[in-house]
Design an enzyme around this catalytic site. Structure first.
Site, PDB file in Angstrom:
ATOM      1  N   LYS A 282      14.174  51.310  38.505  1.00  0.00           N
ATOM      2  CA  LYS A 282      15.031  51.167  37.329  1.00  0.00           C
ATOM      3  C   LYS A 282      14.455  51.954  36.153  1.00  0.00           C
ATOM      4  CE  LYS A 282      16.829  46.522  38.277  1.00  0.00           C
ATOM      5  NZ  LYS A 282      18.247  46.887  38.357  1.00  0.00           N
ATOM      6  N   ARG A 356      21.703  41.727  47.650  1.00  0.00           N
ATOM      7  CA  ARG A 356      22.619  41.505  48.767  1.00  0.00           C
ATOM      8  C   ARG A 356      21.882  41.464  50.107  1.00  0.00           C
ATOM      9  NH1 ARG A 356      26.096  46.499  46.828  1.00  0.00           N
ATOM     10  NH2 ARG A 356      25.287  45.591  44.896  1.00  0.00           N
TER      11      ARG A 356
HETATM   12  N1  BES Z   1      19.332  42.508  39.504  1.00  0.00           N
HETATM   13  C1  BES Z   1      20.176  43.646  39.463  1.00  0.00           C
HETATM   14  C2  BES Z   1      21.491  43.401  38.741  1.00  0.00           C
HETATM   15  C3  BES Z   1      21.387  43.083  37.272  1.00  0.00           C
HETATM   16  C4  BES Z   1      21.454  44.096  36.347  1.00  0.00           C
HETATM   17  C5  BES Z   1      21.282  41.776  36.833  1.00  0.00           C
HETATM   18  C6  BES Z   1      21.387  43.799  34.990  1.00  0.00           C
HETATM   19  C7  BES Z   1      21.207  41.475  35.492  1.00  0.00           C
HETATM   20  C8  BES Z   1      21.263  42.498  34.567  1.00  0.00           C
HETATM   21  C9  BES Z   1      20.513  44.093  40.885  1.00  0.00           C
HETATM   22  O1  BES Z   1      19.528  43.887  41.828  1.00  0.00           O
HETATM   23  C10 BES Z   1      20.771  45.554  40.829  1.00  0.00           C
HETATM   24  O2  BES Z   1      19.873  46.289  40.551  1.00  0.00           O
HETATM   25  N2  BES Z   1      22.010  45.957  41.102  1.00  0.00           N
HETATM   26  C11 BES Z   1      22.387  47.321  41.107  1.00  0.00           C
HETATM   27  C12 BES Z   1      23.287  47.538  42.301  1.00  0.00           C
HETATM   28  C13 BES Z   1      23.531  48.979  42.613  1.00  0.00           C
HETATM   29  C14 BES Z   1      22.264  49.686  42.969  1.00  0.00           C
HETATM   30  C15 BES Z   1      24.535  49.061  43.736  1.00  0.00           C
HETATM   31  C16 BES Z   1      23.094  47.631  39.795  1.00  0.00           C
HETATM   32  O3  BES Z   1      23.809  46.777  39.277  1.00  0.00           O
HETATM   33  O4  BES Z   1      22.902  48.719  39.290  1.00  0.00           O
HETATM   34 MN    MN Z   2      18.154  45.489  41.924  1.00  0.00          MN
END
Ligand code: BES
Ligand code: MN
Ligand code: ZN
Length: 514
Positions: A282, A356
């Site tokens: 991230k 997921r």
């Molecule tokens: N934990 C994150 C989602 C999230 C983002 C929760 C911001 C709370 C605040 C999740 O694991 C994630 O990183 N999701 C990705 C999915 C994508 C890679 C398909 C996302 O939302 O970017």
């Molecule tokens: Mn994630």
């Protein structure tokens, strides 16, 4: 904070402060406020007429009664628009009142809504107690006392005052329920607020085990890495590979006496104790918020705590896949293919779509219970925040009756949900060239499409029972629009909703045989 219900007349009770609710734009106070106004020679109507107090949502005004009433002070609290009045308005007013005067140790309050507001007394009392307790919540574990710009209000005793003796019992019931629920929400907030270093998967499991020891009818089993391997839960094992902390699968079971062998409701909570994204790292801005990536886990464990305290007649099992998602030489890489708990193989196109993967394994694990329903809660996608902001969780599912029950529970609990579709066409988003499925939709250069639904579609591939998925990425932390939620930090979203849902399901289910 001690909570009790008192039968009596607000103009006669001796107390440090008496709290009265006022609707927006009230000119002549009625009910309890009217009686107090007369005893004070029109002091309240005066404040209303001069515009010094308007009754806006969350507005408060504290003033001394100077011997004209046995109550030493009056605390006016705004209830907002009369037309928009609801249990949620009661929660917010109670939170505002609890924070209005940090030095008060006792507050006696009219149960807003139980009189002229038109709410059922039990629900109004529950909402009031929830609001007062949750409004007073602070996470102060890692701060020294003193110089606190937002200290916990002193409030040691909250008294609900009711003139009508016929309503007292319902108020007592509601207050007790509100106390049990709010305590569990606070417990869930504490858990979610823990930083990643304090709460690796083993520690999350230890907290669930400690919870089980405190309550009757509760049992906690924790699967270690070796057991996860024996079960073939490659999603959980795969995500955990980049972390020095081993993964866990937490099974917290609440079985009321006589309900052994009953088909349970299974609650699955995403327990990523920290989500760096893994090799699909991230951005650095705001990555600290990913300590909340186990808020789903906190919610389902907290819900079980409340259900046990309330002795709700329903067998409930919380399943929490707990992992830490970090990059390292052993970590999953984009393009890796991993085996899941049901034998499907998944191409991991993005290691940041880890939720997921672990949830799918937990959903497969849930099959062994032949559950009557499964509800999962997960901070799953940023896309859900884009769609709904902080005001509602995204709701998905495969069973109309379960979805309807969740919508009703959301209405009562004030924890909003908004249903989003699971169109068959979305299945295309998950198609992989090399494996049965891929875990992420974001391709090179492609615009992201239906991100929240894609996550839900992925989960749907693993369920074989009535199921609903709540994407709580927006509602789980940093909610600034609710007076009973701290502006920063965990909200405990989901505990109230799940308790309300399970109570509903328990009322419609047939009682156990034998
Ligand atoms: N934990 C994150 C989602 C999230 C983002 C929760 C911001 C709370 C605040 C999740 O694991 C994630 O990183 N999701 C990705 C999915 C994508 C890679 C398909 C996302 O939302 O970017
Ligand atoms: Mn994630
Ligand atoms: Zn995540």
């Amino acid at each position: 904070m001690e909570i009790r219900v008192l039968q009596g007349d607000v103009t006669e009770i001796e107390t440090e402060a008496l709290c009265l609710g006022i609707f927006r734009g009230t000119r002549e106070p009625g009910g309890a406020a009217g009686a107090v106004d007369r005893a004070l020679g029109g002091a309240i109507s005066d404040l209303l007429r001069s515009g010094e107090f308007r009754g806006r949502r969350g507005e408060t005004l504290l003033f001394p009664t100077l011997g004209k009433l046995p109550a030493r002070r009056v605390l006016l609290v705004g209830l907002g628009e009369r037309e928009r009045f609801s249990a949620e308005a009661v929660r917010e007013a109670a939170a505002a009142a609890a924070n209005a005067a940090l030095h008060l140790s006792e507050l006696s309050t009219v149960v807003h809504g139980a009189g002229i507001g038109g709410l059922a007394p039990e629900g109004a009392a529950q909402a009031l107690v929830e609001g007062a307790i949750l409004g007073r919540y602070r996470f102060r574990k890692y701060r020294r006392d003193g110089e606190d710009e937002a200290p916990t209000p002193k409030l040691e005793r909250l008294q609900l005052v009711e003139f009508d003796a016929a309503k007292v019992e319902a108020l007592e019931r509601g207050a007790a329920r509100g106390e049990a629920v709010a305590e569990a929400v606070g417990w869930a907030r504490d858990l979610a607020n823990e930083p990643g270093n304090a709460l690796p998967p083993e520690e999350l499991a230890a907290r669930a085990q400690a919870l089980a020891r405190e309550h009757g009818a509760m049992r906690c089993e924790v699967l270690t890495e070796r057991e996860l391997e024996a079960e073939g839960l490659g999603g959980i094992l795969g995500v955990a590979r980049g972390s020095a902390r081993p993964p866990r699968l937490i099974v917290l079971e609440y079985t009321p006496p006589g309900f052994e062998g009953e088909s349970p409701v299974v609650l699955v909570g995403k327990g990523v104790t920290f989500d760096s994204g893994g090799i699909s790292l991230k951005a650095r801005e705001g990555m600290d918020a990913m300590k909340y990536d186990m808020a789903g886990a906190a919610a389902v464990l907290g819900a079980v705590k409340a259900l046990a305290a309330l002795e709700v007649p329903m067998r409930v099992i919380a399943l929490v896949p707990a992992v830490e998602n970090l990059p390292d030489g052993n970590a999953l890489k984009p393009g890796d293919v991993i085996p899941m708990g049901d034998g499907k193989r998944v191409e991991v196109t993005n290691t940041d779509a880890e939720g997921r993967l672990i949830l799918a394994d937990a959903l497969v694990y849930a099959r062994r219970y032949a559950p009557r329903a499964v509800v999962d809660l997960a901070t799953l996608t940023g896309a859900c925040i884009v769609a709904l902001g902080k005001e509602a969780a995204g709701l998905f599912g495969n069973d109309a009756a379960l979805l309807a029950a969740i919508r009703e529970a959301a209405e009562t609990s004030g924890e909003r949900v908004w249903e989003l579709p699971l169109y068959e066409e979305y299945r295309e988003l998950l198609r992989s060239e090399v494996a049965d499925l891929k875990n992420s939709v974001l391709g090179r250069g492609a615009l992201p499409q239906a991100g929240a639904a894609a996550g839900a579609m992925f989960l749907r591939e693993f369920v074989e029972y009535p199921w609903a998925h709540l994407d709580i990425a927006g509602t789980a932390f940093d909610v600034e629009t609710r007076l009973y939620c701290p502006k920063k930090g965990a909200t405990g979203y989901g505990v109230r909703l799940l308790v309300e849902l399970i109570e509903r399901l328990s009322r419609s289910a047939s009682p156990p045989k034998g």
